[in-house]
Design an enzyme around this catalytic site. Structure first.
Site, PDB file in Angstrom:
ATOM      1  N   CYS A   1      -9.893 -24.479  26.761  1.00 21.16           N
ATOM      2  CA  CYS A   1      -8.872 -25.590  27.352  1.00 21.16           C
ATOM      3  C   CYS A   1      -9.685 -26.767  27.206  1.00 21.16           C
ATOM      4  CB  CYS A   1      -8.863 -25.568  28.997  1.00 21.16           C
ATOM      5  SG  CYS A   1      -9.890 -25.254  30.445  1.00 21.16           S
TER       6      CYS A   1
ATOM      7  N   GLU B   1      -1.953 -28.408  21.714  1.00 21.17           N
ATOM      8  CA  GLU B   1      -3.353 -27.944  21.152  1.00 21.17           C
ATOM      9  C   GLU B   1      -2.921 -26.544  20.231  1.00 21.17           C
ATOM     10  OE1 GLU B   1      -2.908 -25.033  25.172  1.00 21.17           O
ATOM     11  OE2 GLU B   1      -5.398 -25.651  24.708  1.00 21.17           O
TER      12      GLU B   1
HETATM   13  P1  NAD Z   1      -0.882 -17.203  29.258  1.00 23.73           P
HETATM   14  O1  NAD Z   1      -0.035 -18.787  29.965  1.00 23.73           O
HETATM   15  O2  NAD Z   1      -0.198 -16.978  28.006  1.00 23.73           O
HETATM   16  O3  NAD Z   1      -1.324 -16.117  29.873  1.00 23.73           O
HETATM   17  C1  NAD Z   1      -2.142 -17.069  31.451  1.00 23.73           C
HETATM   18  C2  NAD Z   1      -1.286 -15.775  32.562  1.00 23.73           C
HETATM   19  O4  NAD Z   1      -0.441 -15.743  32.360  1.00 23.73           O
HETATM   20  C3  NAD Z   1      -1.307 -14.717  31.837  1.00 23.73           C
HETATM   21  O5  NAD Z   1      -2.055 -13.654  32.995  1.00 23.73           O
HETATM   22  C4  NAD Z   1      -0.100 -13.505  31.774  1.00 23.73           C
HETATM   23  O6  NAD Z   1       0.069 -12.255  32.127  1.00 23.73           O
HETATM   24  C5  NAD Z   1       0.908 -14.790  32.367  1.00 23.73           C
HETATM   25  N1  NAD Z   1       1.903 -14.611  31.540  1.00 23.73           N
HETATM   26  C6  NAD Z   1       2.554 -15.169  30.629  1.00 23.73           C
HETATM   27  N2  NAD Z   1       2.949 -15.563  29.459  1.00 23.73           N
HETATM   28  C7  NAD Z   1       4.168 -15.941  31.423  1.00 23.73           C
HETATM   29  C8  NAD Z   1       5.190 -16.223  32.089  1.00 23.73           C
HETATM   30  N3  NAD Z   1       6.362 -16.114  31.025  1.00 23.73           N
HETATM   31  N4  NAD Z   1       5.728 -15.718  33.287  1.00 23.73           N
HETATM   32  C9  NAD Z   1       4.782 -15.098  34.298  1.00 23.73           C
HETATM   33  N5  NAD Z   1       3.632 -15.067  33.464  1.00 23.73           N
HETATM   34  C10 NAD Z   1       3.536 -15.267  32.410  1.00 23.73           C
HETATM   35  O7  NAD Z   1      -2.036 -18.304  28.699  1.00 23.73           O
HETATM   36  P2  NAD Z   1      -3.338 -17.563  27.597  1.00 23.73           P
HETATM   37  O8  NAD Z   1      -2.800 -17.237  27.061  1.00 23.73           O
HETATM   38  O9  NAD Z   1      -3.633 -16.041  28.695  1.00 23.73           O
HETATM   39  O10 NAD Z   1      -4.839 -18.512  27.956  1.00 23.73           O
HETATM   40  C11 NAD Z   1      -4.294 -19.731  26.967  1.00 23.73           C
HETATM   41  C12 NAD Z   1      -4.359 -21.048  28.125  1.00 23.73           C
HETATM   42  O11 NAD Z   1      -4.675 -21.583  29.386  1.00 23.73           O
HETATM   43  C13 NAD Z   1      -4.780 -22.299  26.596  1.00 23.73           C
HETATM   44  O12 NAD Z   1      -3.045 -22.835  26.589  1.00 23.73           O
HETATM   45  C14 NAD Z   1      -5.065 -22.939  27.806  1.00 23.73           C
HETATM   46  O13 NAD Z   1      -5.265 -24.190  27.150  1.00 23.73           O
HETATM   47  C15 NAD Z   1      -5.542 -22.470  29.516  1.00 23.73           C
HETATM   48  N6  NAD Z   1      -6.361 -22.678  30.141  1.00 23.73           N
HETATM   49  C16 NAD Z   1      -6.953 -23.912  30.313  1.00 23.73           C
HETATM   50  C17 NAD Z   1      -7.215 -23.989  32.069  1.00 23.73           C
HETATM   51  C18 NAD Z   1      -7.966 -25.030  32.836  1.00 23.73           C
HETATM   52  O14 NAD Z   1      -7.869 -24.871  33.581  1.00 23.73           O
HETATM   53  N7  NAD Z   1      -6.799 -26.401  32.412  1.00 23.73           N
HETATM   54  C19 NAD Z   1      -8.705 -22.632  31.649  1.00 23.73           C
HETATM   55  C20 NAD Z   1      -8.413 -21.834  30.636  1.00 23.73           C
HETATM   56  C21 NAD Z   1      -7.787 -20.975  30.202  1.00 23.73           C
END
Ligand code: NAD
Length: 491
Positions: A288, A389
């Site tokens: 991120c 992104e």
């Molecule tokens: P994601 O949103 O797909 O998943 C994150 C979590 O949410 C997982 O535990 C997943 O099981 C759950 N999840 C997924 N879809 C869901 C839904 N529809 N309803 C409820 N829960 C759900 O994210 P990812 O692909 O695992 O991670 C990458 C993303 O995280 C990128 O966009 C990145 O920028 C972001 N990120 C942000 C930070 C920050 O500090 N802002 C830090 C790390 C990663």
């Protein structure tokens, strides 16, 4: 104890009330992104599994909240020692299921351990204030109290660090805690909890529940949970923010990002080029904090592009456990396909593809999700690759007239997670510090990652809530304040 680093791993389980339990529902395979090998299968927790974790947390909270704070931090000191001792094993597991390089995995664990260290300072951080004679004959004392059970839902990209942005502070302040890690790489969390089990927390203070969407929603809707922390993509962050708030919870939800680097004519161009490439490509660009839009003052644009290309061409793409690898594998074939599509979109929309990472060939790892560093020139701020992104090792450069125009470009973004500035001018640095609408800003630092004793910022579509992860913000998130107003007429 030593952690099992040799797959196949068949022991991905929930940790509830001090016991290991299999999630009730079938889930999905955990796959090595570099080899395509199935490493484990993770089950998904049902509503009943979530109930069991929350019930255990609520029961443990009854006594944990009034356990002396000095006692509450002792398991954290033990956990720090265990994490230090098992850092290499954890890092190896992390590489196998995530795909990043071994040094990157160790670096992320270091950042996690720092949060455990900071949370050991809770006896000082949790104090709220006392004022004798606040009013005639009256003393006033503010105290911070824990609230109950908190949940954290974490993403795939830093599976060893992000759970530790939350867990140590939640338990040190006297709460119970439930972690729902990413289903894409859940084994690091599993190994982390094996160490937590050994660290000496009372049963029920910390729980681990594996799962996906339904498990998350069961946590968000649960009456027994006081608050939720989320880190992940923006659409899910927004969903979590709204759904958790709808049932009266505290919520902090960190979302996705699109970060910029600004390079001025006075910058050390070699240093800036090195940091630009590592910022965009480290962890395969799946960060991120990856700065992938590079905004360069026009007087040095051509020269800077050349240096970035030289640095990018020097990167080695490969298996994360090989010593000479700079860029590891992307998390899934689907994600790799998405990044490839975005590169094609960049070409279609007219950006100049200066280095194409799509033809990369990693000998011996033909089944892996690899992409080489990809560099676009002449990017326009309205292009898809400048707005969305990407989460891959792709960067786009553009020329601007001056720092004012650079700030205008970066503030136009829907996101506000981070930015970096390379300059030798204090005046330019001051201007960017005042005007850039971002939560983390690096000056002559390629990746603006704050230490654990500072909060991890984020604005606009990168963050929903008010209190951030890490440091003092976590103490505020995990406690509520009461003021005692006391009069003792005979004193
Ligand atoms: P994601 O949103 O797909 O998943 C994150 C979590 O949410 C997982 O535990 C997943 O099981 C759950 N999840 C997924 N879809 C869901 C839904 N529809 N309803 C409820 N829960 C759900 O994210 P990812 O692909 O695992 O991670 C990458 C993303 O995280 C990128 O966009 C990145 O920028 C972001 N990120 C942000 C930070 C920050 O500090 N802002 C830090 C790390 C990663």
């Amino acid at each position: 104890m030593s952690l099992d680093t040799t797959p196949p791993w068949d022991d991905v389980q929930n940790y509830v009330d001090g016991e290991w339990r299999r999630p009730s529902n079938d889930g999905q395979d955990v796959v090595d992104p570099a080899t395509g090998e199935t490493l484990a299968r993770v089950g998904f927790s049902s509503g009943d599994d979530v109930d069991a974790a929350v019930d255990a947390g609520r029961e443990a909270f009854e006594s944990w909240q009034s356990t002396p704070v000095e006692e509450r931090i002792q398991p954290l000191f033990a956990l720090k020692e265990l994490l230090e001792a098992h850092q290499d094993e954890l890092a190896e597991v992390l590489v196998r299921e995530h795909g990043k390089t071994f040094p990157e995995a160790k670096g992320e664990l270091r950042r996690g351990i720092e949060n455990v260290e900071v949370a050991c300072g809770v006896p000082s951080m949790m104090q709220a204030g006392h004022l004798p004679n606040a009013a005639p004959g009256i003393d006033e004392t503010a105290v911070r109290k824990p609230l109950g059970v908190f949940a954290a839902i974490t993403p795939f990209n830093f599976p060893g660090m992000i759970p530790l942005w939350f867990l140590p502070y939640a338990v040190a302040t006297g709460n119970a805690f439930v972690l729902k890690p990413s289903e894409q790489d859940p084994v690091v969390a599993q190994r982390l909890f094996e160490l937590i089990d050994e660290a000496g927390f009372p049963d029920g203070v910390v729980q681990l529940v594996h799962g996906s969407v339904d498990t998350v929603n069961a946590l968000l809707d649960h009456d027994g949970i006081e608050g939720a922390s989320f880190v992940g993509s923006t659409p899910v962050a927004e969903h979590v923010y709204e759904r958790a708030a709808a049932s009266g919870k505290r919520v902090q939800a960190q979302g996705g990002a699109k970060n910029h680097i600004v390079v001025t004519e006075t910058a050390d161009l070699d240093f800036a080029a090195k940091k630009t490439v590592s910022s965009a490509c480290a962890c395969g660009g799946e960060r991120c904090l990856a700065n992938d839009v590079v905004v360069v003052e026009e007087g040095v644009y051509e020269e800077f592009v050349d240096r970035v290309l030289e640095e990018a061409r020097a990167q080695t793409v490969g298996y994360g456990l090989d010593d000479d690898t700079d860029i590891g594998a992307l998390i899934t074939p689907d994600h790799e396909a998405r990044v490839r599509d975005l590169i094609a979109t960049g070409v279609d929309e007219g950006a100049d593809l200066l280095l194409d990472g799509r033809d990369v060939d990693v000998e011996g790892y033909e089944g892996g999700n690899f992409l080489g560093p990809t560099v676009f020139g002449d990017v326009d701020p309205e292009m898809t690759i400048a707005r969305e992104e990407i989460f891959g090792p792709v960067m786009g450069l553009m020329a601007v007239e001056d720092v004012d125009e650079a700030i205008e470009v970066l503030n136009r973004s829907d996101f506000g997670n981070a930015a970096s500035l390379f300059t030798a001018s204090g005046a330019d640095a001051k201007k960017v510090r005042h005007e850039a609408d971002v939560g983390n800003l690096g000056v002559n630092a390629g990746t603006a990652a704050p230490m654990a004793f500072f909060h991890f910022g984020g604005r606009k579509d990168s963050f929903f809530g008010d209190l951030h992860a890490q440091g003092e913000d976590m103490i505020h998130f995990y406690t509520d304040k009461t003021v005692y107003i006391e009069r003792w007429p005979d004193a």
